[in-house]
Design a protein around this motif. Sequence first.
Motif, PDB file in Angstrom:
ATOM      1  N   GLU A  36       0.805  -1.215   0.000  1.00 31.60           N
ATOM      2  CA  GLU A  36       0.000   0.000   0.000  1.00 31.60           C
ATOM      3  C   GLU A  36       0.844   1.275   0.000  1.00 31.60           C
ATOM      4  O   GLU A  36       0.495   2.257  -0.647  1.00 31.60           O
ATOM      5  CB  GLU A  36      -0.947  -0.005   1.206  1.00 31.60           C
ATOM      6  N   ASP A  37       1.959   1.265   0.741  1.00 35.40           N
ATOM      7  CA  ASP A  37       2.788   2.473   0.820  1.00 35.40           C
ATOM      8  C   ASP A  37       4.108   2.112   1.487  1.00 35.40           C
ATOM      9  O   ASP A  37       4.227   1.080   2.147  1.00 35.40           O
ATOM     10  CB  ASP A  37       2.060   3.554   1.622  1.00 35.40           C
ATOM     11  N   THR A  38       5.094   2.970   1.313  1.00 32.43           N
ATOM     12  CA  THR A  38       6.385   2.802   1.974  1.00 32.43           C
ATOM     13  C   THR A  38       6.891   4.161   2.434  1.00 32.43           C
ATOM     14  O   THR A  38       6.495   5.200   1.897  1.00 32.43           O
ATOM     15  CB  THR A  38       7.442   2.182   1.038  1.00 32.43           C
ATOM     16  N   ALA A  39       7.782   4.140   3.418  1.00 32.59           N
ATOM     17  CA  ALA A  39       8.419   5.377   3.887  1.00 32.59           C
ATOM     18  C   ALA A  39       9.750   5.022   4.529  1.00 32.59           C
ATOM     19  O   ALA A  39       9.960   3.892   4.999  1.00 32.59           O
ATOM     20  CB  ALA A  39       7.530   6.116   4.885  1.00 32.59           C
ATOM     21  N   ARG A  40      10.646   5.988   4.563  1.00 30.07           N
ATOM     22  CA  ARG A  40      11.942   5.822   5.226  1.00 30.07           C
ATOM     23  C   ARG A  40      12.065   6.901   6.294  1.00 30.07           C
ATOM     24  O   ARG A  40      11.795   8.080   6.050  1.00 30.07           O
ATOM     25  CB  ARG A  40      13.079   5.957   4.206  1.00 30.07           C
ATOM     26  N   ASP A  80      -1.459   2.971   9.005  1.00 28.77           N
ATOM     27  CA  ASP A  80      -1.225   3.962   7.958  1.00 28.77           C
ATOM     28  C   ASP A  80       0.003   4.814   8.277  1.00 28.77           C
ATOM     29  O   ASP A  80       0.146   5.326   9.395  1.00 28.77           O
ATOM     30  CB  ASP A  80      -2.429   4.896   7.803  1.00 28.77           C
ATOM     31  N   ILE A  81       0.857   4.977   7.292  1.00 29.01           N
ATOM     32  CA  ILE A  81       2.059   5.796   7.467  1.00 29.01           C
ATOM     33  C   ILE A  81       1.690   7.217   7.870  1.00 29.01           C
ATOM     34  O   ILE A  81       2.345   7.827   8.725  1.00 29.01           O
ATOM     35  CB  ILE A  81       2.900   5.785   6.177  1.00 29.01           C
ATOM     36  N   TYR A  93       9.806   1.472   6.478  1.00 27.21           N
ATOM     37  CA  TYR A  93       8.438   1.165   6.901  1.00 27.21           C
ATOM     38  C   TYR A  93       7.611   0.786   5.684  1.00 27.21           C
ATOM     39  O   TYR A  93       7.553   1.528   4.703  1.00 27.21           O
ATOM     40  CB  TYR A  93       7.838   2.381   7.594  1.00 27.21           C
ATOM     41  N   GLU A  94       6.969  -0.370   5.740  1.00 29.15           N
ATOM     42  CA  GLU A  94       6.103  -0.833   4.659  1.00 29.15           C
ATOM     43  C   GLU A  94       4.684  -0.996   5.195  1.00 29.15           C
ATOM     44  O   GLU A  94       4.471  -1.649   6.218  1.00 29.15           O
ATOM     45  CB  GLU A  94       6.589  -2.174   4.106  1.00 29.15           C
ATOM     46  N   GLN A  95       3.731  -0.404   4.494  1.00 29.47           N
ATOM     47  CA  GLN A  95       2.328  -0.496   4.878  1.00 29.47           C
ATOM     48  C   GLN A  95       1.628  -1.520   3.992  1.00 29.47           C
ATOM     49  O   GLN A  95       1.699  -1.463   2.765  1.00 29.47           O
ATOM     50  CB  GLN A  95       1.662   0.874   4.712  1.00 29.47           C
ATOM     51  N   ASP A 146      -2.692  -9.437   3.449  1.00 30.99           N
ATOM     52  CA  ASP A 146      -1.422  -9.532   2.745  1.00 30.99           C
ATOM     53  C   ASP A 146      -0.246  -9.629   3.715  1.00 30.99           C
ATOM     54  O   ASP A 146       0.702 -10.384   3.490  1.00 30.99           O
ATOM     55  CB  ASP A 146      -1.232  -8.332   1.817  1.00 30.99           C
ATOM     56  N   LEU A 147      -0.308  -8.863   4.792  1.00 33.02           N
ATOM     57  CA  LEU A 147       0.759  -8.915   5.786  1.00 33.02           C
ATOM     58  C   LEU A 147       0.811 -10.296   6.439  1.00 33.02           C
ATOM     59  O   LEU A 147       1.905 -10.848   6.687  1.00 33.02           O
ATOM     60  CB  LEU A 147       0.542  -7.830   6.844  1.00 33.02           C
TER      61      LEU A 147
END
Length: 351
Positions: free
Chosen positions: A28-32, A47-48, A69-71, A76-77
């Motif tokens: 769904e989304d990623t962040a560093r 949610d990020i 960080y992976e959302q 799925d997780l």
Amino acid sequence: MIQTILTLFGGALLAALLMATGPARAQEDTARFGSGATVLRVESTTDIAIFSPVMDRFVAENPDLSVAYEQWGSNDLFARSRAACNGTRPPADVVLSSAVQQMVWLVNAACAAPYLSARTQALPGARRWRDELWGITEEPAVIIYNKRLLAASDVPRSRFGLLDLMRSQPGRLRGRIATYDIEASGLGYLFAFSDSLEATTFGAMLEAFARVGAVATCCSAEIIRSVAEGRILIAYNVLGSYVAAAQEPDVGVILPEDYTLILSRSLMIPKGAAQPAAAGRLLEFLLGPQAQAMLMDIGLVMRVGPEETALLPSARRVIALSPAQLVALDAHRRARLIALHADAFRAEARE
């Protein structure tokens, strides 16, 4: 339907037969976060946009670490975590999920690493299990409604109130009540399973949803937005933390007076994690007073406000991290519950 529901929970636990989650969806989304040399990989359903202030503070206090960080969606997780446990993909360092029944399954399947500290031991028993799973939040399942379009006299304060409203105003509410699609949403399934243990209202709720052509959808954001825009008047069993984060002025929130489910989003350090020590540092941080205050600010820990104070202790139904959650993943019971739910939400199409 009532008799079918009352016999729903017969049969042996088929722990080896895993959930069918349908086609896999993309990340769904990623962040560093941060720039430290040691990278901590976190896979999460949170949610990020909601969790980023907490992650920013964590890396600020741990400058040697960075967080990838992976959302993911909960189903799925769960699939990814099972694959890591089976050795078919590398494990994350931290898994954080709102679908606690799936997390209990993973711990029971020996997919988690132990961790013990004064902070983890201080957690209430319902928020820790086997020193391998810990609840870091306290989030209610709520009823939400459009404050512009629903008169104060019509606002349901309990499931009984919602049932009365659906019986008395079926035409007005047709197609304008929503909840989670429990096959698509692991969180929605958890709430529906918990409701199914309350035989006094569960069958009646499904029958009422069928009569008014209620809508089942996958996602909290979609449900909250539909209520804010007035396309949906009332939504049932929505996670209160997401409602708080949305900050929609036209969305009202009810903690059901008959009982309110309380979810504690759970964290696991997977067996074979590359950075278990760093994962332990994140767990310690999240359970500490600074992070708990931040989680309260963003709605992931309940405040003791007027509504919460009015919620009687007897009305709190804490979804405990315990082997009892394995019952929710019994393949036969899951299939029957999903079929009952789907039948109720297909009723409108048959008319």
